[in-house]
Design an enzyme around this catalytic site. Structure first.
Site, short mmCIF file in Angstrom:
data_model
loop_
_atom_site.label_atom_id
_atom_site.label_comp_id
_atom_site.label_asym_id
_atom_site.label_seq_id
_atom_site.Cartn_x
_atom_site.Cartn_y
_atom_site.Cartn_z
CG ASP A 69 -8.41 -5.65 -3.62
OD1 ASP A 69 -9.04 -6.00 -2.61
OD2 ASP A 69 -7.19 -5.39 -3.59
CB SER A 70 -9.14 -1.77 -1.08
OG SER A 70 -8.24 -2.79 -0.72
CB CYS A 81 -11.77 -5.98 -1.19
SG CYS A 81 -11.27 -5.08 0.27
CE1 TYR A 104 -11.14 1.42 -0.45
CE2 TYR A 104 -12.92 -0.19 -0.46
CZ TYR A 104 -12.27 0.89 -1.04
OH TYR A 104 -12.76 1.42 -2.21
N GLY A 105 -8.86 -1.39 5.17
CA GLY A 105 -8.87 -2.20 6.39
C GLY A 105 -8.91 -1.46 7.69
CB CYS A 163 -6.32 -10.00 3.99
SG CYS A 163 -5.61 -8.49 3.30
CB THR A 164 -6.76 -9.19 -1.55
OG1 THR A 164 -6.51 -7.95 -0.87
CG2 THR A 164 -8.20 -9.30 -1.94
CG HIS A 165 -2.52 -7.09 0.29
ND1 HIS A 165 -3.79 -6.72 -0.06
CD2 HIS A 165 -1.68 -6.10 -0.12
CE1 HIS A 165 -3.73 -5.53 -0.66
NE2 HIS A 165 -2.47 -5.14 -0.71
CD GLU A 170 -0.55 -2.17 -1.21
OE1 GLU A 170 -0.12 -1.24 -1.90
OE2 GLU A 170 -1.67 -2.71 -1.38
N1 DGL Z 1 -8.05 -5.72 0.02
C1 DGL Z 1 -8.12 -5.69 1.46
C2 DGL Z 1 -8.72 -6.97 1.99
O1 DGL Z 1 -8.76 -7.98 1.32
C3 DGL Z 1 -6.76 -5.45 2.07
C4 DGL Z 1 -6.19 -4.08 1.81
C5 DGL Z 1 -6.94 -2.97 2.49
O2 DGL Z 1 -6.91 -2.82 3.72
O3 DGL Z 1 -7.58 -2.22 1.75
O4 DGL Z 1 -9.16 -6.99 3.11
#
Ligand code: DGL
Length: 269
Positions: free
Chosen positions: A6-7, A69, A38-39, A186-188, A154
């Site tokens: 994951d990022s 991610c 990363y988004g 999205c993971t979050h 976060e």
């Molecule tokens: N892990 C990213 C995703 O699932 C979210 C966080 C990011 O923008 O890096 O899209």
């Protein structure tokens, strides 16, 4: 070993489901915390960072990597699978989270109106629209970028009135479109699932990404004994981060509700 990339920390939501459903395997988690998010980054950068991460996890001995991610799955997975893997690691596999979630969306939608929320990069890629369309034509797919949600999670602002206000503002468009299914792309976002459920109401099914991805991984390993047979099974978990290991460990132990023996710092690229 199974690699989980994951990022940042969000992929721990996916790892947690793997540890619950498939505890017998060895896992290596890599969070690119130093370069997250990363988004909001460009296609070339997301591809390059993801490729470096995948290379690192293969060097650790992973046979199979899950890109937890969504942004990496949306922007980098296809190119890695089609152009990079065949030349460098033809006997190993990299899988993403978009297809499992799209399949689940098609299975549960009642009226064919599906919402997808994610980072700007994921939504702009239109990868969910494409995968959903491949599975079933004629669906109405409403993609919505929610760039404020990752930083709020976060910062630990889950459940705060300000966060709920922003959520309500974002989700209103999807409520107006009467989506009956919502993909948390999205993971979050699983951290916000209860609030999202409350705002969307009982007529909208919210898809829990980590649980779905975990079930799909189980199916995959069952269908691919040639890969499954090469994944080590001692129930070990190793953690790597590109930023502060102490911070990662603190968050990881709290979230996974278990002690983490060590987190190693690595530099990618
Ligand atoms: N892990 C990213 C995703 O699932 C979210 C966080 C990011 O923008 O890096 O899209």
């Amino acid at each position: 070993m199974i690699g989980v990339f994951d990022s940042g920390i969000g992929g721990l939501t996916v790892l947690r489901s793997f540890l619950r459903d498939l505890p017998e395997y060895d896992y290596v988690y890599l969070g690119d915390n130093a370069r997250t998010p990363y988004g909001n980054k460009s296609l070339d950068i997301i591809y390059e960072y993801t490729r470096q991460a995948v290379g690192f996890l293969f060097d650790q001995g992973c046979m199979l990597i899950i890109l937890a991610c969504n942004t990496a799955s949306a922007k980098a997975l296809r190119k890695i699978q089609q152009q990079w893997l065949p030349s460098y690691f033809p006997d190993r596999r990299v899988l993403g989270v978009v297809i499992p979630l799209a399949e689940a969306g098609v299975e549960v939608t009642r009226f064919g109106r599906i919402g997808v929320i994610g980072t700007r990069a994921t939504i702009e890629s239109k990868v969910y629209e494409q995968e959903l369309e491949k599975l079933r034509g004629g669906l109405k797919v409403h993609g919505l970028a929610c760039p404020l949600l990752v930083p709020l999670v976060e910062e630990g602002w889950v459940g705060k009135p300000e966060t709920n206000m922003i959520l309500k503002k974002y989700l209103q468009r999807l409520k107006d479109a009467k989506v009956d299914t919502l993909i948390l792309g999205c993971t979050h976002y699983p951290f916000l699932q209860h609030d999202i459920e409350r705002i969307m109401g009982k007529n909208c099914k919210i898809l829990n990404g980590p649980d779905i991805v975990s079930q799909k991984l189980k199916d995959y390993l069952h269908r691919h004994p040639e890969i499954e047979g090469r994944v080590s099974r001692k129930g070990r978990i190793t953690f790597f981060t590109t930023d502060d290991p102490g911070r990662f460990k603190l968050f990881g132990e709290k979230f996974l509700c278990q002690r983490i023996a060590g987190v190693e710092k690595v530099t990618l690229g």
